[in-house]
Scaffold this motif. Sequence first.
Motif, PDB file in Angstrom:
ATOM      1  N   ARG A  49       0.669  -0.876  -0.037  1.00 15.63           N
ATOM      2  CA  ARG A  49      -0.185   0.289   0.258  1.00 15.63           C
ATOM      3  C   ARG A  49       0.921   1.601  -0.115  1.00 15.63           C
ATOM      4  O   ARG A  49       0.790   2.359  -0.655  1.00 15.63           O
ATOM      5  N   THR A  50       2.161   1.535   0.966  1.00 14.16           N
ATOM      6  CA  THR A  50       2.575   2.760   0.676  1.00 14.16           C
ATOM      7  C   THR A  50       2.798   3.054  -0.143  1.00 14.16           C
ATOM      8  O   THR A  50       3.149   4.512  -0.733  1.00 14.16           O
ATOM      9  N   ARG A  99      11.532   4.434   3.855  1.00 14.67           N
ATOM     10  CA  ARG A  99      10.966   2.958   4.751  1.00 14.67           C
ATOM     11  C   ARG A  99      11.922   2.320   4.921  1.00 14.67           C
ATOM     12  O   ARG A  99      12.493   1.683   4.104  1.00 14.67           O
ATOM     13  N   HIS A 127       4.468   6.450  11.584  1.00 10.67           N
ATOM     14  CA  HIS A 127       3.946   5.900  10.269  1.00 10.67           C
ATOM     15  C   HIS A 127       2.749   7.216   9.773  1.00 10.67           C
ATOM     16  O   HIS A 127       1.870   7.187   9.628  1.00 10.67           O
ATOM     17  N   GLN A 130       0.306   7.394   6.920  1.00 10.58           N
ATOM     18  CA  GLN A 130      -0.798   6.072   7.027  1.00 10.58           C
ATOM     19  C   GLN A 130      -1.916   7.483   8.227  1.00 10.58           C
ATOM     20  O   GLN A 130      -2.612   6.677   8.694  1.00 10.58           O
ATOM     21  N   ARG A 160       4.037   1.049  14.201  1.00 10.20           N
ATOM     22  CA  ARG A 160       4.368   2.109  14.003  1.00 10.20           C
ATOM     23  C   ARG A 160       2.584   3.323  14.490  1.00 10.20           C
ATOM     24  O   ARG A 160       2.692   4.209  14.005  1.00 10.20           O
ATOM     25  N   VAL A 161       2.236   2.541  13.328  1.00 11.13           N
ATOM     26  CA  VAL A 161       0.858   3.138  13.113  1.00 11.13           C
ATOM     27  C   VAL A 161       0.395   3.352  14.638  1.00 11.13           C
ATOM     28  O   VAL A 161      -0.592   4.670  14.787  1.00 11.13           O
ATOM     29  N   ARG A 208      -2.468  -5.750  12.489  1.00 14.67           N
ATOM     30  CA  ARG A 208      -1.738  -7.165  12.805  1.00 14.67           C
ATOM     31  C   ARG A 208      -1.098  -6.949  13.409  1.00 14.67           C
ATOM     32  O   ARG A 208      -0.019  -6.579  13.558  1.00 14.67           O
ATOM     33  N   GLN A 210       3.032  -8.425  13.715  1.00 11.44           N
ATOM     34  CA  GLN A 210       3.830  -7.973  13.309  1.00 11.44           C
ATOM     35  C   GLN A 210       4.694  -9.246  13.418  1.00 11.44           C
ATOM     36  O   GLN A 210       5.602  -8.864  13.892  1.00 11.44           O
ATOM     37  N   PRO A 248      -5.383  -0.388   8.637  1.00  8.46           N
ATOM     38  CA  PRO A 248      -4.391   0.291   8.083  1.00  8.46           C
ATOM     39  C   PRO A 248      -3.435  -1.008   6.731  1.00  8.46           C
ATOM     40  O   PRO A 248      -3.243  -0.904   6.092  1.00  8.46           O
ATOM     41  N   ALA A 249      -4.158  -2.236   7.186  1.00 12.89           N
ATOM     42  CA  ALA A 249      -3.415  -3.377   5.956  1.00 12.89           C
ATOM     43  C   ALA A 249      -2.073  -3.340   6.379  1.00 12.89           C
ATOM     44  O   ALA A 249      -1.213  -2.691   6.066  1.00 12.89           O
ATOM     45  N   PRO A 250      -1.476  -4.469   5.705  1.00 14.11           N
ATOM     46  CA  PRO A 250      -2.379  -5.921   5.443  1.00 14.11           C
ATOM     47  C   PRO A 250      -3.201  -6.994   6.068  1.00 14.11           C
ATOM     48  O   PRO A 250      -2.417  -6.425   7.716  1.00 14.11           O
TER      49      PRO A 250
HETATM   50  C1  NCD Z   1       1.446  -0.825   8.003  1.00 18.27           C
HETATM   51  C2  NCD Z   1       2.951  -0.921   8.054  1.00 18.27           C
HETATM   52  O1  NCD Z   1       4.028  -0.548   7.470  1.00 18.27           O
HETATM   53  O2  NCD Z   1       2.986  -0.112   9.462  1.00 18.27           O
HETATM   54  N1  NCD Z   1       0.920  -1.313   6.756  1.00 18.27           N
HETATM   55  C3  NCD Z   1       1.137  -0.082   6.358  1.00 18.27           C
HETATM   56  O3  NCD Z   1       1.412   0.689   6.018  1.00 18.27           O
HETATM   57  N2  NCD Z   1      -0.242   0.164   5.958  1.00 18.27           N
HETATM   58  C4  NCD Z   1       1.182  -2.059   9.212  1.00 18.27           C
HETATM   59  C5  NCD Z   1       1.593  -3.783   9.023  1.00 18.27           C
HETATM   60  O4  NCD Z   1       2.012  -3.867   8.287  1.00 18.27           O
HETATM   61  O5  NCD Z   1       0.968  -4.496   9.931  1.00 18.27           O
END
Ligand code: NCD
Length: 291
Positions: A49-50, A99, A127, A130, A160-161, A208, A210, A248-250
């Motif tokens: 996504r990002t 990133r 993040h 996000q 980080r979200v 998720r 992690q 935020p997915a995934p």
């Molecule tokens: C998140 C991330 O990478 O911090 N995903 C994202 O950017 N949408 C969350 C995650 O990886 O679970």
Amino acid sequence: MKHLLRLADLPITEINRILDCAQAAKTGIYDDSETKRIVANLFFEPSTRTQYSFNTAELKLGCKVINFNAASSSLQKGETFYDTVKTFESFGIDAVVIRDRKDRYYLDLIDRIHIPILNGGDGKMDHPTQSLLDLLTIREEFNHFDGLKIAIVGDIAHSRVAHTNIEVMQRLGMQCYISGPEEYQDAQYDSIDFDQAVETMDVIMLLRVQHERHDQAMSISVEHYHQQYGLTMERVAKMKPHAIILHPAPFNRGVEIADDVVECEKSRIFKQINNGVYVRMAVLKRAWESD
Ligand code: NCD
């Protein structure tokens, strides 16, 4: 030029200005004449996504885009992170989106790299885009932030979200709670029982687990996780009528979220993904504003 490193550095007025700019872009009001700009997306950690949302935002603004492939780069020959970024600056790139798995990786760069750095996620810390897309989605839904209640559920400690969102949401007047397995909680935040959160929150944000950031395997089984902390349709039925679901997915279907919840009527997950493009258009335009 303006970096975007952490939202904690930005006053609320600036955050609202970015959201307004993103909202305008969403209604079709944007300048797509950045055709002379080249942006490099340097993702040293996996991303769907990002990275590609930034890519889409860059294309909508008219920019030319380089997507760096870490696996086939000279990183494999021992080149450092700093030397890689410095190389792209030397090409004459107009901005870099980065990133990396290192917390605050940008501290090694800010005095030595003289083009805008947009943070696409640093380790467990921040993040910013996000969080901005989460805020845009919440603002579109409720038209305000003040007094809204959110529970962020799951692997808070490594997220980080979660960290970025709680800091900025509290400044915006939201009441923030965390929930989920004990081993992933963070004592600095207020916690709430998950089933109580389901019934009382305006926003449930799922995360998720992690695993890639863990030293040890999760102590509970996936089945146990889903039963205790997974958002199922039975739980969704207990949410307040206006409440919404973010992620935020995934996402991992059958763990933190049941299959049929992903696209249920309360889910705004794919709206978040759509909003991410407009937020990233706004922060790219901002990057090229003068200080
Ligand atoms: C998140 C991330 O990478 O911090 N995903 C994202 O950017 N949408 C969350 C995650 O990886 O679970």
